[in-house]
Write an enzyme that holds these catalytic residues in place. Structure first.
Site, PDB file in Angstrom:
ATOM      1  N   LYS A  14      53.577  34.580  49.847  1.00  0.00           N
ATOM      2  CA  LYS A  14      53.916  33.940  48.562  1.00  0.00           C
ATOM      3  C   LYS A  14      54.482  34.964  47.577  1.00  0.00           C
ATOM      4  O   LYS A  14      55.515  34.738  46.966  1.00  0.00           O
ATOM      5  CB  LYS A  14      52.685  33.264  47.936  1.00  0.00           C
ATOM      6  CG  LYS A  14      52.030  32.222  48.820  1.00  0.00           C
ATOM      7  CD  LYS A  14      50.879  31.523  48.109  1.00  0.00           C
ATOM      8  CE  LYS A  14      49.711  32.435  47.739  1.00  0.00           C
ATOM      9  NZ  LYS A  14      48.883  32.860  48.880  1.00  0.00           N
ATOM     10  N   ARG A  89      45.079  26.081  43.041  1.00  0.00           N
ATOM     11  CA  ARG A  89      44.307  26.437  44.225  1.00  0.00           C
ATOM     12  C   ARG A  89      43.131  25.492  44.456  1.00  0.00           C
ATOM     13  O   ARG A  89      42.374  25.677  45.409  1.00  0.00           O
ATOM     14  CB  ARG A  89      43.768  27.859  44.071  1.00  0.00           C
ATOM     15  CG  ARG A  89      44.479  28.888  44.953  1.00  0.00           C
ATOM     16  CD  ARG A  89      43.901  30.235  44.609  1.00  0.00           C
ATOM     17  NE  ARG A  89      44.085  31.228  45.619  1.00  0.00           N
ATOM     18  CZ  ARG A  89      44.988  32.199  45.569  1.00  0.00           C
ATOM     19  NH1 ARG A  89      45.854  32.257  44.594  1.00  0.00           N
ATOM     20  NH2 ARG A  89      45.033  33.101  46.528  1.00  0.00           N
ATOM     21  N   ARG A 128      48.312  45.630  54.353  1.00  0.00           N
ATOM     22  CA  ARG A 128      48.520  45.853  52.921  1.00  0.00           C
ATOM     23  C   ARG A 128      47.356  46.643  52.323  1.00  0.00           C
ATOM     24  O   ARG A 128      47.539  47.462  51.435  1.00  0.00           O
ATOM     25  CB  ARG A 128      48.686  44.517  52.193  1.00  0.00           C
ATOM     26  CG  ARG A 128      49.017  44.732  50.718  1.00  0.00           C
ATOM     27  CD  ARG A 128      49.427  43.468  50.004  1.00  0.00           C
ATOM     28  NE  ARG A 128      48.342  42.515  49.922  1.00  0.00           N
ATOM     29  CZ  ARG A 128      48.463  41.306  49.404  1.00  0.00           C
ATOM     30  NH1 ARG A 128      49.632  40.892  48.971  1.00  0.00           N
ATOM     31  NH2 ARG A 128      47.433  40.498  49.351  1.00  0.00           N
ATOM     32  N   ARG A 134      44.135  47.279  46.488  1.00  0.00           N
ATOM     33  CA  ARG A 134      43.435  46.045  46.090  1.00  0.00           C
ATOM     34  C   ARG A 134      42.091  45.983  46.786  1.00  0.00           C
ATOM     35  O   ARG A 134      42.002  46.036  48.010  1.00  0.00           O
ATOM     36  CB  ARG A 134      44.271  44.809  46.471  1.00  0.00           C
ATOM     37  CG  ARG A 134      45.279  44.442  45.430  1.00  0.00           C
ATOM     38  CD  ARG A 134      46.131  43.274  45.844  1.00  0.00           C
ATOM     39  NE  ARG A 134      45.380  42.055  46.161  1.00  0.00           N
ATOM     40  CZ  ARG A 134      45.954  40.874  46.327  1.00  0.00           C
ATOM     41  NH1 ARG A 134      47.259  40.745  46.192  1.00  0.00           N
ATOM     42  NH2 ARG A 134      45.223  39.822  46.623  1.00  0.00           N
ATOM     43  N   ARG A 146      38.333  34.994  52.049  1.00  0.00           N
ATOM     44  CA  ARG A 146      39.431  34.393  51.273  1.00  0.00           C
ATOM     45  C   ARG A 146      40.097  33.279  52.077  1.00  0.00           C
ATOM     46  O   ARG A 146      40.455  32.235  51.532  1.00  0.00           O
ATOM     47  CB  ARG A 146      40.462  35.462  50.916  1.00  0.00           C
ATOM     48  CG  ARG A 146      40.022  36.324  49.754  1.00  0.00           C
ATOM     49  CD  ARG A 146      40.676  37.675  49.756  1.00  0.00           C
ATOM     50  NE  ARG A 146      42.099  37.654  49.565  1.00  0.00           N
ATOM     51  CZ  ARG A 146      42.901  38.691  49.830  1.00  0.00           C
ATOM     52  NH1 ARG A 146      42.397  39.822  50.298  1.00  0.00           N
ATOM     53  NH2 ARG A 146      44.183  38.602  49.618  1.00  0.00           N
TER      54      ARG A 146
END
Ligand code: B4P
Length: 197
Positions: A14, A89, A128, A134, A146
């Protein structure tokens, strides 16, 4: 106005595709993930509260993100349209977004939903995590939480827009440019119509 939701599970691309789409179609990018991370970086009260949820892979409470989106819509009155990334969401967030846009005589024109296999999602997010800094990317357990949260609370948001025939599923695997071309084709087909009538 042309309002687009880019939808998909964590790691579906996204954020990556949003950057390219906003440049091509001159849309204002509203990413609740980015807005929350900016609050965390500034150590605001909202950011510190949100971090507790995000670090566990849980969704931040609805009222927090709805408030942020409300402010963002009010602060960007002269734009050609919005690209919503990571929002809505939950079913409640979708209902509230429809109401907020209705008050501005607008609506969601289309939801483009990226389909990516679970193995590929985990692979991308673990990768990532090696560089992003993060805290929700560098632990596979949090990544899996998640994805579970997505199946439990978020996947149903597509049903909300499917009822009004506004969802198009797009294959989210392949090169970044291939996926961008698939998304662009769908937008180009649609932009010719007024979808809020
Ligand atoms: P987000 O910031 O939205 O993060 P995300 O779901 O992990 O998706 P992201 O956009 O970052 O990943 P992308 O697919 O672009 O949310 C973070 C957290 O904030 C949530 O867990 C939640 O706690 C909170 N939150 C946010 N919005 C909320 C809301 N509305 N309500 C409640 N809580 C909310 O990309 C992933 C990786 O894949 C990238 O590294 C990219 O380089 C790579 N990639 C992309 N395309 C690829 C391709 N084609 N091939 C290979 N790799 C690719």
């Amino acid at each position: 106005m042309f309002n687009l939701i880019l939808f998909g599970p964590p790691g579906s691309g996204k954020g990556t595709q949003s950057e390219k789409l906003i440049a091509k179609y001159n849309l204002k990018h509203l990413s609740t993930g980015d807005l929350l991370r900016s609050e965390i970086a500034q150590k605001t009260h909202l950011g510190l509260e949100a971090k507790k949820y995000m670090d566990k892979g849980n969704l931040v409470p609805d009222e927090v993100v709805i408030g942020m989106i409300n402010d963002a819509l009010d602060n960007n009155r002269d734009v050609e349209g919005f690209l919503f990334d990571g929002f809505p969401r939950t079913a409640l967030q979708a209902e509230e977004l429809d109401e907020l846009l209705k008050k501005k005589n607008s609506c969601i024109d289309i939801m483009l939903a990226l389909n990516v296999s679970e193995d590929e999602l985990i692979k991308r997010l673990v990768k990532r995590g090696e560089t992003s800094g993060r805290s929700d990317d560098n632990n596979e357990q949090v990544i899996r939480a998640r994805i579970m949260e997505y199946h439990k609370k978020t996947a149903t948001v597509a049903d909300h827009y499917q009822k009004v025939h506004k969802v198009i599923f797009v294959k989210g695997e392949g090169s970044i440019d291939e996926i961008f071309n698939r998304l662009s084709e769908e937008i180009d087909r649609l932009k010719l119509n007024d979808n809020c009538l």
